[in-house]
Structure formats: structure tokens, C-alpha cells
Design a protein around this motif. Sequence first.
Motif, PDB file in Angstrom:
ATOM      1  N   PRO A   1       0.111  -1.328  -0.054  1.00  0.00           N
ATOM      2  CA  PRO A   1       0.082  -0.163   0.038  1.00  0.00           C
ATOM      3  C   PRO A   1       1.026   0.934  -0.124  1.00  0.00           C
ATOM      4  CG  PRO A   1      -1.271  -1.723   1.526  1.00  0.00           C
ATOM      5  CD  PRO A   1       0.229  -2.077   0.912  1.00  0.00           C
ATOM      6  N   ALA A   2       1.834   1.108   0.321  1.00  0.00           N
ATOM      7  CA  ALA A   2       2.868   2.689   0.872  1.00  0.00           C
ATOM      8  C   ALA A   2       3.391   3.006  -0.451  1.00  0.00           C
ATOM      9  CB  ALA A   2       3.977   2.615   1.063  1.00  0.00           C
ATOM     10  N   ARG A   3       3.230   2.249  -1.791  1.00  0.00           N
ATOM     11  CA  ARG A   3       4.015   2.290  -3.268  1.00  0.00           C
ATOM     12  C   ARG A   3       2.400   2.697  -3.486  1.00  0.00           C
ATOM     13  NH1 ARG A   3       8.179  -0.156  -5.559  1.00  0.00           N
ATOM     14  NH2 ARG A   3       9.440  -2.191  -4.682  1.00  0.00           N
ATOM     15  N   ASP A   4       1.686   2.928  -3.447  1.00  0.00           N
ATOM     16  CA  ASP A   4      -0.275   3.113  -3.769  1.00  0.00           C
ATOM     17  C   ASP A   4       0.027   4.628  -4.172  1.00  0.00           C
ATOM     18  OD1 ASP A   4      -3.137   4.817  -3.512  1.00  0.00           O
ATOM     19  OD2 ASP A   4      -3.213   2.660  -4.513  1.00  0.00           O
ATOM     20  N   MET A   5      -0.751   5.656  -5.200  1.00  0.00           N
ATOM     21  CA  MET A   5      -0.857   7.497  -5.831  1.00  0.00           C
ATOM     22  C   MET A   5      -1.009   8.102  -4.292  1.00  0.00           C
ATOM     23  SD  MET A   5       1.227   7.618  -8.742  1.00  0.00           S
ATOM     24  CE  MET A   5       0.188   9.648  -8.556  1.00  0.00           C
ATOM     25  N   ALA A   6      -1.720   7.375  -3.472  1.00  0.00           N
ATOM     26  CA  ALA A   6      -3.225   7.976  -2.148  1.00  0.00           C
ATOM     27  C   ALA A   6      -1.478   8.184  -1.143  1.00  0.00           C
ATOM     28  CB  ALA A   6      -4.116   7.414  -1.707  1.00  0.00           C
ATOM     29  N   ASP A   7      -0.596   7.800  -1.468  1.00  0.00           N
ATOM     30  CA  ASP A   7       0.090   7.842  -0.020  1.00  0.00           C
ATOM     31  C   ASP A   7       1.543   8.761  -0.289  1.00  0.00           C
ATOM     32  OD1 ASP A   7       0.625   7.306   3.178  1.00  0.00           O
ATOM     33  OD2 ASP A   7       2.661   6.133   2.388  1.00  0.00           O
ATOM     34  N   THR A   8       1.990   8.143  -1.074  1.00  0.00           N
ATOM     35  CA  THR A   8       3.394   8.727  -2.404  1.00  0.00           C
ATOM     36  C   THR A   8       2.929   9.500  -3.672  1.00  0.00           C
ATOM     37  OG1 THR A   8       4.551   6.045  -1.806  1.00  0.00           O
ATOM     38  CG2 THR A   8       5.560   7.910  -2.790  1.00  0.00           C
ATOM     39  N   LEU A   9       4.174  10.507  -2.808  1.00  0.00           N
ATOM     40  CA  LEU A   9       3.916  11.937  -3.847  1.00  0.00           C
ATOM     41  C   LEU A   9       4.929  11.348  -4.640  1.00  0.00           C
ATOM     42  CD1 LEU A   9       3.775  14.293  -1.534  1.00  0.00           C
ATOM     43  CD2 LEU A   9       2.600  13.992  -3.101  1.00  0.00           C
ATOM     44  N   TYR A  10       4.484  11.463  -5.778  1.00  0.00           N
ATOM     45  CA  TYR A  10       4.804  10.695  -7.573  1.00  0.00           C
ATOM     46  C   TYR A  10       5.519  12.065  -8.188  1.00  0.00           C
ATOM     47  CZ  TYR A  10       5.450   6.070  -6.197  1.00  0.00           C
ATOM     48  OH  TYR A  10       5.459   4.630  -5.919  1.00  0.00           O
ATOM     49  N   LEU A  11       6.167  12.628  -8.472  1.00  0.00           N
ATOM     50  CA  LEU A  11       7.075  13.530  -9.895  1.00  0.00           C
ATOM     51  C   LEU A  11       6.888  13.420 -11.000  1.00  0.00           C
ATOM     52  CD1 LEU A  11      10.413  14.615  -7.542  1.00  0.00           C
ATOM     53  CD2 LEU A  11       7.581  15.221  -7.671  1.00  0.00           C
ATOM     54  N   SER A  12       6.779  13.485 -12.639  1.00  0.00           N
ATOM     55  CA  SER A  12       6.519  13.347 -13.399  1.00  0.00           C
ATOM     56  C   SER A  12       6.915  12.653 -14.437  1.00  0.00           C
ATOM     57  CB  SER A  12       6.114  15.195 -14.295  1.00  0.00           C
ATOM     58  OG  SER A  12       7.630  15.644 -14.651  1.00  0.00           O
ATOM     59  N   ASP A  13       8.648  13.019 -14.133  1.00  0.00           N
ATOM     60  CA  ASP A  13      10.156  12.286 -14.271  1.00  0.00           C
ATOM     61  C   ASP A  13      10.105  10.540 -13.527  1.00  0.00           C
ATOM     62  OD1 ASP A  13      10.976  12.767 -11.924  1.00  0.00           O
ATOM     63  OD2 ASP A  13      12.631  13.452 -12.509  1.00  0.00           O
ATOM     64  N   GLY A  14       9.098  10.079 -12.741  1.00  0.00           N
ATOM     65  CA  GLY A  14       9.053   8.610 -12.897  1.00  0.00           C
ATOM     66  C   GLY A  14       9.905   8.909 -10.910  1.00  0.00           C
ATOM     67  N   LYS A  15      10.752   9.137 -10.475  1.00  0.00           N
ATOM     68  CA  LYS A  15      10.901   9.583  -9.542  1.00  0.00           C
ATOM     69  C   LYS A  15       9.967   9.897  -8.263  1.00  0.00           C
ATOM     70  CE  LYS A  15      15.801  10.207 -10.978  1.00  0.00           C
ATOM     71  NZ  LYS A  15      17.260  11.451 -10.458  1.00  0.00           N
ATOM     72  N   LEU A  16       9.752  10.194  -7.036  1.00  0.00           N
ATOM     73  CA  LEU A  16       9.164  10.784  -6.380  1.00  0.00           C
ATOM     74  C   LEU A  16       9.893  11.210  -4.859  1.00  0.00           C
ATOM     75  CD1 LEU A  16      10.205   7.952  -3.241  1.00  0.00           C
ATOM     76  CD2 LEU A  16       8.946   7.080  -5.191  1.00  0.00           C
ATOM     77  N   LEU A  17       8.602  12.045  -4.174  1.00  0.00           N
ATOM     78  CA  LEU A  17       9.916  12.933  -3.411  1.00  0.00           C
ATOM     79  C   LEU A  17       9.351  12.268  -2.044  1.00  0.00           C
ATOM     80  CD1 LEU A  17       7.437  15.781  -3.254  1.00  0.00           C
ATOM     81  CD2 LEU A  17       9.702  15.766  -3.677  1.00  0.00           C
ATOM     82  N   ARG A  18      10.766  11.142  -1.279  1.00  0.00           N
ATOM     83  CA  ARG A  18      10.721  10.086  -0.085  1.00  0.00           C
ATOM     84  C   ARG A  18       9.959  10.292   0.823  1.00  0.00           C
ATOM     85  NH1 ARG A  18      16.243  12.191   3.107  1.00  0.00           N
ATOM     86  NH2 ARG A  18      15.663  13.728   4.452  1.00  0.00           N
ATOM     87  N   SER A  19       9.192   9.149   1.187  1.00  0.00           N
ATOM     88  CA  SER A  19       8.516   8.330   2.271  1.00  0.00           C
ATOM     89  C   SER A  19       9.417   8.897   3.938  1.00  0.00           C
ATOM     90  CB  SER A  19       7.218   7.931   1.812  1.00  0.00           C
ATOM     91  OG  SER A  19       8.091   6.458   1.567  1.00  0.00           O
TER      92      SER A  19
END
Length: 334
Positions: free
Chosen positions: A159-177
Motif C-alpha cells: 500500500p505504501a507505493r500507492d499514489m494515495a500515499d506517496t508523492l510521485y513526480l512527473s519524471d518517475g521519481k518521488l519525494l521520499r516517504s
Amino acid sequence: MATDLEGLTAQLQSLAEIATKSVGDVQTPEELEQLRVEYLGKKGTLSQILGAMGKLSAEERPQVGAIANQVKQTLQTQLEERKISIQKLVIAKQLESETLDVTMPGILRSYQGRQHPIQSTIDRMLDILVGLGFTVAQGPEIETDYYNFEALNTPADHPARDMADTLYLSDGKLLRSQTSSVQIRYMEENEPPLRIACPGRVYRKDDIDATHSPIFHQIELLAVEEGLTFGDLKGTVKTFVEELLGECPIRFRPSYFPFTEPSAEVDVMWNGRWLELGGCGMVDPNVFKAVGYDPEIVTGFAWGFGVDRVAMVLHKIDDIRRLFTSDLRFLRQF
């Protein structure tokens, strides 16, 4: 005033001698400027001497002009050198009269800045952890899926990978959770034994209310070496909590995290109620395999906790939003 070649030459030579002595006797910038005008100004001595050149022959004028230029250049050089010398003397006297005693205590003024309660809490925690032998390690806030999830043994359907929890960026990276990603980066570049504390800002899609924010702060601990046990983890947690909050009851509740096994939640009794500090556990062997460690040789423990919640407890803050509003009436209390 002479009007012949011999007389004008003698006057120029005399001017040079007198001016040289006068410049050397000057003690202030004002006197020096007055002397410059007296000798080199439009109505100065040199201009008066050159005014008589009109009565010389065409052959004699260049001779007097050459001498006059030499006298002028010499005098200008002397004036500039004396100016620099006087400036040095003035500065030396000022330094002598305005000596600053660097050993004197500083003077606090009302307009000086103050440390934010989150930063002061982080510093307080790190002071304790450094005293326990941990080294501070940090990493990027913009992460890849590998460091934030995959290397930490987080399944693709977690569930932690879900878009509802993690903030993803347009280049495929993410803001660390979580700052656990720093542990992976550190282990990739360092061999055990190691003890690190990873402080930093993390991001999750939380609704903002009195106890939740999409931006908050964590400190994660990681210790890896041969023979570490859950008992070592409990001892570290107990010592840290006692240093931070004083003696208070601590409990470990069974829990689950993909990167530790066994895992537990750490609670402390504070003001008559149980307060959750964070999750901990023994590092899962799959995490060690991802960084090239042999889980048959080394073991480790990890513990992550929220700084903001601890800051609220220590400073009796009722709403986490106060930590981010930049309200001077609030910040000046610390």
C-alpha cells in the motif's frame, strides 16, 4: 620671477626641493590636499613658473617644459605615497583606540534570530545519538523507487507505493516517504560495522489537521555488525528515551514493516497516556542482500521516529500546523 632659461630652471629645481620637504612633514589628509593645490593647482606655484615660458625662445621652451613635467610627476608620486602613509597611520590609530576584545561574551539583542523548535529538537536528539556512537548521515529528498521501496524489501503491491500515499513526480521519481532510503545509500558505500542516524524531511499524502501534515521530519537509526540482537535494539531505545524524556514506561508492540523482521512499534507513557514514537525491528536479510552484505554474517537493527511529534510533546504544542505557519508570536516563545 625669472623669465630666462637659467632662472626658470633654478626655480623649478627649488620648487622640487621645497615641495619634497613639505610633503614629508604633512601629518593629515587635509594638509596634504592643501599642499597639492598650493603646488599643482591651476593657480599653484608650478603653473606660475610655467606662465613665464612665453618669454622664452622656441628652442628654450621644450627644455623648461621637460624639467617642469619631471618635477610635476615626481611631486605627484610623492603626494600619492604620502597619502597612503597617512591613511595607514590613521587606520593604525583607529585600531589602537577601538581595540576589540574577542574574549568578551557576546551581547544578545532583541532582533537576533532564534532556533525553530523542530531544529532544536533534531539537534537535541542527534546530540544523544552521537553520544551513543551514531554518525549522522543524510541523503536526497527526491528519490527513486529503488531506494525508497525496492531495496527496502517493499513488495510491488504494498500500500505504501500507492499514489494515495506517496508523492510521485512527473519524471518517475518521488519525494521520499521515509529517511530509510539514506540507509541503503550509506550501506552501498560503507562496510559494517556501522551506526548511523539519518535525520531529514519526508513527504506523504496526508490530510492536514492538528496532528498530520504532508511534510514532516524523521530520524532513523541503523546499526549493523556481527551479533546484534533485538535486545541491543531495546537497550538503545530505552537509553535514548531516558535521555530525551527522562524515566518513563516503554512498551514494544508487535508490528510489521517490509524492511525489518521481527518488527515492533515503540510507545512511551507520557502524561498518563501511551504515546507512539515510531517503528523498529531487526533488519530483514533481503535488505542486506540488496546492498551486498552477507546476512549470514551480520545482523542489524533499525528504528525510525517522528521529530515533529516529539517537538510537540517537549514544547506542549497543541497543533502541528503551528510549526509551519511562521507566526512570529509563536516562534518568539522558543
